[in-house]
Design a protein around this motif. Sequence first.
Motif, PDB file in Angstrom:
ATOM      1  N   GLU A 188     -40.419  17.707 -42.033  1.00  0.00           N
ATOM      2  CA  GLU A 188     -40.822  18.231 -40.915  1.00  0.00           C
ATOM      3  C   GLU A 188     -40.689  17.196 -39.697  1.00  0.00           C
ATOM      4  N   ILE A 189     -39.995  17.984 -38.577  1.00  0.00           N
ATOM      5  CA  ILE A 189     -39.713  17.031 -37.397  1.00  0.00           C
ATOM      6  C   ILE A 189     -40.320  17.624 -36.217  1.00  0.00           C
ATOM      7  N   TRP A 190     -41.000  16.936 -35.311  1.00  0.00           N
ATOM      8  CA  TRP A 190     -41.446  17.643 -34.089  1.00  0.00           C
ATOM      9  C   TRP A 190     -41.259  16.629 -32.811  1.00  0.00           C
ATOM     10  N   ALA A 191     -40.706  16.848 -31.908  1.00  0.00           N
ATOM     11  CA  ALA A 191     -40.536  16.128 -30.846  1.00  0.00           C
ATOM     12  C   ALA A 191     -40.546  16.877 -29.537  1.00  0.00           C
ATOM     13  N   LYS A 192     -40.827  15.898 -28.294  1.00  0.00           N
ATOM     14  CA  LYS A 192     -40.807  16.358 -27.012  1.00  0.00           C
ATOM     15  C   LYS A 192     -40.210  15.197 -26.326  1.00  0.00           C
ATOM     16  N   LEU A 193     -38.974  15.691 -25.711  1.00  0.00           N
ATOM     17  CA  LEU A 193     -38.195  14.651 -25.150  1.00  0.00           C
ATOM     18  C   LEU A 193     -38.027  14.923 -23.448  1.00  0.00           C
ATOM     19  N   GLU A 194     -38.103  13.916 -22.643  1.00  0.00           N
ATOM     20  CA  GLU A 194     -37.979  14.188 -21.292  1.00  0.00           C
ATOM     21  C   GLU A 194     -36.675  14.506 -21.120  1.00  0.00           C
ATOM     22  N   PRO A 210     -22.132  20.837 -29.913  1.00  0.00           N
ATOM     23  CA  PRO A 210     -20.631  21.281 -30.814  1.00  0.00           C
ATOM     24  C   PRO A 210     -20.700  21.174 -32.260  1.00  0.00           C
ATOM     25  N   LEU A 211     -21.682  20.732 -32.863  1.00  0.00           N
ATOM     26  CA  LEU A 211     -21.931  20.729 -34.187  1.00  0.00           C
ATOM     27  C   LEU A 211     -22.555  22.001 -34.789  1.00  0.00           C
ATOM     28  N   GLU A 257     -31.092  28.699 -35.762  1.00  0.00           N
ATOM     29  CA  GLU A 257     -32.035  27.901 -36.464  1.00  0.00           C
ATOM     30  C   GLU A 257     -31.355  27.156 -37.471  1.00  0.00           C
ATOM     31  N   GLU A 258     -30.602  27.841 -38.395  1.00  0.00           N
ATOM     32  CA  GLU A 258     -30.001  27.150 -39.666  1.00  0.00           C
ATOM     33  C   GLU A 258     -28.970  26.475 -39.045  1.00  0.00           C
ATOM     34  N   ARG A 259     -28.016  26.722 -38.146  1.00  0.00           N
ATOM     35  CA  ARG A 259     -26.824  26.300 -37.725  1.00  0.00           C
ATOM     36  C   ARG A 259     -27.502  24.885 -36.911  1.00  0.00           C
ATOM     37  N   GLU A 260     -28.260  24.899 -36.156  1.00  0.00           N
ATOM     38  CA  GLU A 260     -28.850  23.738 -35.612  1.00  0.00           C
ATOM     39  C   GLU A 260     -29.540  22.733 -36.410  1.00  0.00           C
ATOM     40  N   GLY A 261     -30.096  23.195 -37.699  1.00  0.00           N
ATOM     41  CA  GLY A 261     -30.615  22.289 -38.638  1.00  0.00           C
ATOM     42  C   GLY A 261     -29.495  21.629 -39.360  1.00  0.00           C
ATOM     43  N   ASP A 262     -28.482  22.177 -39.733  1.00  0.00           N
ATOM     44  CA  ASP A 262     -27.328  21.577 -40.355  1.00  0.00           C
ATOM     45  C   ASP A 262     -26.746  20.847 -39.451  1.00  0.00           C
ATOM     46  N   ALA A 263     -26.531  21.222 -38.201  1.00  0.00           N
ATOM     47  CA  ALA A 263     -26.057  20.279 -37.209  1.00  0.00           C
ATOM     48  C   ALA A 263     -26.697  18.876 -37.071  1.00  0.00           C
TER      49      ALA A 263
END
Length: 399
Positions: free
Chosen positions: A179-185, A198-199, A217-223
Amino acid sequence: MIETRLLSTDELLRSLVDEVTEIRVRENAALQIVAELDRRGAASELGYRNLPQVLRHVVRWDLHIAKRWIDNAALLTNEITPTGSELAPVLPLTAEAVAEGALSIDHVAAVAAVMKTVPADQEVTVVGYARDFEPHTVRTLGDKLAYSLFQDDPEPRDPETAPPPGNEHRMRWKNGRLEIWAKLEKVTGAKYEALLDPLAKPRPITADEGPDLRTREEREGDALAELVDLMLRAEQLPEHGGEPVTLTLTMPYEDLANQVGHATLDNGDRVPAEQVRQLACNAGIIPMVMGGASQPLNVGRKTRTFPAAIRRTLVTRDRGCAFPGCGRPPRQCDAHHIRYWANGGETSVDNAVLLCRHHHTLIHQSEWEVGLVNGMPTFYAPAWLDPQRSPRRNLINTA
């Protein structure tokens, strides 16, 4: 009663516009009644705690809907002072537009929200937005208007205020999955988004597999999984629009040199000049010479596909989907031949416009038209929507 089956599609749409306009006129009459009930203290007279509770029982509104009507009514109706004097509405131009049936209740809420951030003399501009666009776009344009009015004001600096948080990342294994959680500037987030996008596109429809049924969500996970594999083979990073994934920031060179102003990311976020200078230290700079000999901005009829140099120029000019009211960033856009390739149109900046997939399809399949006027994409709505076919531009992406 209109026999709708006997009407053409254009006549149906015009009838719908007329009916909605009449509904809005009646809504304005209801607003006047709500304002009078509030003014005379009807809730106390009837033994209720407040007016939303009254409206909840009388017209079966949820409390938040009732409160919104009361708030809007207060903005659009004349106020009577204790001495009996009558004051103009808080938003007089908005009140006029609502009385005409041009604006909905949701439009009023959007205009009111914008007017909290700009001077009163800007109401004419904001109401103009509301006459042309849906409430969400009114808010977006209002944010842009407020920024343009106050961008030269000095930014408040409090030495005791903690610096903005940096990037955060957390991961843990659970039930055999990471499980991944992130906050990016914002700049790092924009880079990450540009790499992933693009992926994450849906797979092309094929005879064997049919359409791509994965959720976003599935497409972005596979990306993300594919991006990890690509990083292990760094020379094979994905391409976007015919060139390697690039983070695009747009700003005048003079501002960059003088360390003033801001650059704009593909997604519309603004990056301060000092941060842009830092990025420029680690990035190649591509000068945008519109029509200059250093870039192949016109490839005539040699190829149907727009080369990277033309796409970069379109990104600089259009800043995303050029369709009025659309805020899609360049990475989600196709380059569209204004005069179709099949009809002899050239592959050039002067015959191209950036359009998101939805509006690209709309232009091809509907009576919307687009052309360049003074070098800028200009759109003309179908006659059923605008009998005058007045020229329209995307105010969201303009400088």
